[in-house]
Motif scaffolding. Structure first.
Motif: not given
Length: 299
Positions: A198-208
């Motif tokens: 939530f704080e520092s992740g990227t959209p691609e990391e979220s999808l993964q």
């Protein structure tokens, strides 16, 4: 793919509350959910109404849209009394209720009854007993049970649910024990993504991360001989980095929804805009997404 919304219970019923639920149905949302909390985060010092009475009023006011909690937890609920409320809700709504259910967290609900906040293991232990007992209470006429955390003595739940064998469960889970509960008892699975991002992740990391969660859900289903495709996969938005910020524009939503559809998500849930809050958004864009988003996506 289905598109649904969350309406937080912050408005008096006759001062905007009823209108919000009616408008959600008018916009064509598949379902409208509300949080089942005693209070929540930045809304703690303002109005916050109960989920069950709110859903009862919404069930009486609407006619088509599905309704439910997203989510209920053991933090302040007992399976016996909750089952009675759910059977009544299912009756009032004529079979339109969905129970979103999760293990709970460390928010205000965790200590409102005077108890110490449970550890993650303690929450998982209770959740593991809560869900199967609630399943029984909603499908059997009379239940007697003596567990570690919950008991029931000839708890009667006639006439049972309108929906048979019971109302559907949408189980929110990411850990192994919760995913096994979803595989065994759920008609749907709910995720908010990976909160660690939530704080520092990227959209691609979220999808993964969501891809990995769905793979683990599949493994839990395989353990019991169930097809993972039997479960709807619900994404509650707003809690992890998201490609394009889905409420920023119609195009942003279409991109966001398309990426998650490719992962296997079958229902996306958007928060109804609330000015001056974490859920602030352009109401016109929100309504455009509701009416045109899935058509633009081609789903």
């Amino acid at each position: 793919m289905r598109l649904s919304t969350v309406i937080l219970p912050i408005d008096r019923w006759h001062e905007g509350g009823r209108d919000a639920w009616l408008r959600a149905e008018e916009l064509g949302f598949h379902a409208a959910y509300t949080y089942d909390h005693l209070s929540w985060r930045t809304f703690r010092d303002g109005p916050w109404f109960g989920a069950v009475p709110t859903l009862t009023a919404a069930a009486a006011a609407t006619t088509r849209m599905r309704l439910g909690t997203l989510v209920t937890s053991p933090n302040f609920r007992h399976p016996v009394t909750l089952a009675k409320d759910l059977i009544t809700l299912d009756d009032v709504s004529n079979g339109r209720i969905v129970l979103g259910i999760g293990a709970g967290g460390n928010g205000f609900d965790a200590t409102a009854l005077g108890q110490e906040a449970w550890t993650p293991r303690q929450r998982a232990d209770r959740f593991g007993e809560f869900v199967p007992l609630l399943d029984r209470l909603l499908t059997e006429d009379s239940v007697t049970y003596d567990g570690t955390f919950y008991s029931a003595v000839e708890a009667r739940n006639l006439p049972g649910c309108v929906q048979r064998p019971r109302i559907p469960f949408a189980v929110a889970a990411t850990g192994p024990r919760g995913l096994r509960l979803a595989a065994k008892h759920g008609q749907a699975w709910v995720t908010t993504g990976d909160p660690k991002l939530f704080e520092s992740g990227t959209p691609e990391e979220s999808l993964q991360a969501i891809r990995g969660q769905i793979e683990k859900l599949g493994a839990a289903c395989e353990e019991i001989g169930r097809e993972v495709d039997e479960l709807d996969k619900v994404l509650l938005t707003g809690f992890t980095p998201q490609p394009g910020r889905p409420l920023e524009s119609l195009d942003a939503f279409v991109d966001f929804a398309g990426r998650h559809f490719e992962l296997g998500i079958s229902e996306i849930v958007l928060h109804a805009p609330i000015p001056d809050s974490d859920f602030a958004a352009d109401l016109k864009v929100f309504e455009q997404i509701a009416t045109e988003g899935l058509a633009q996506l081609g789903r």
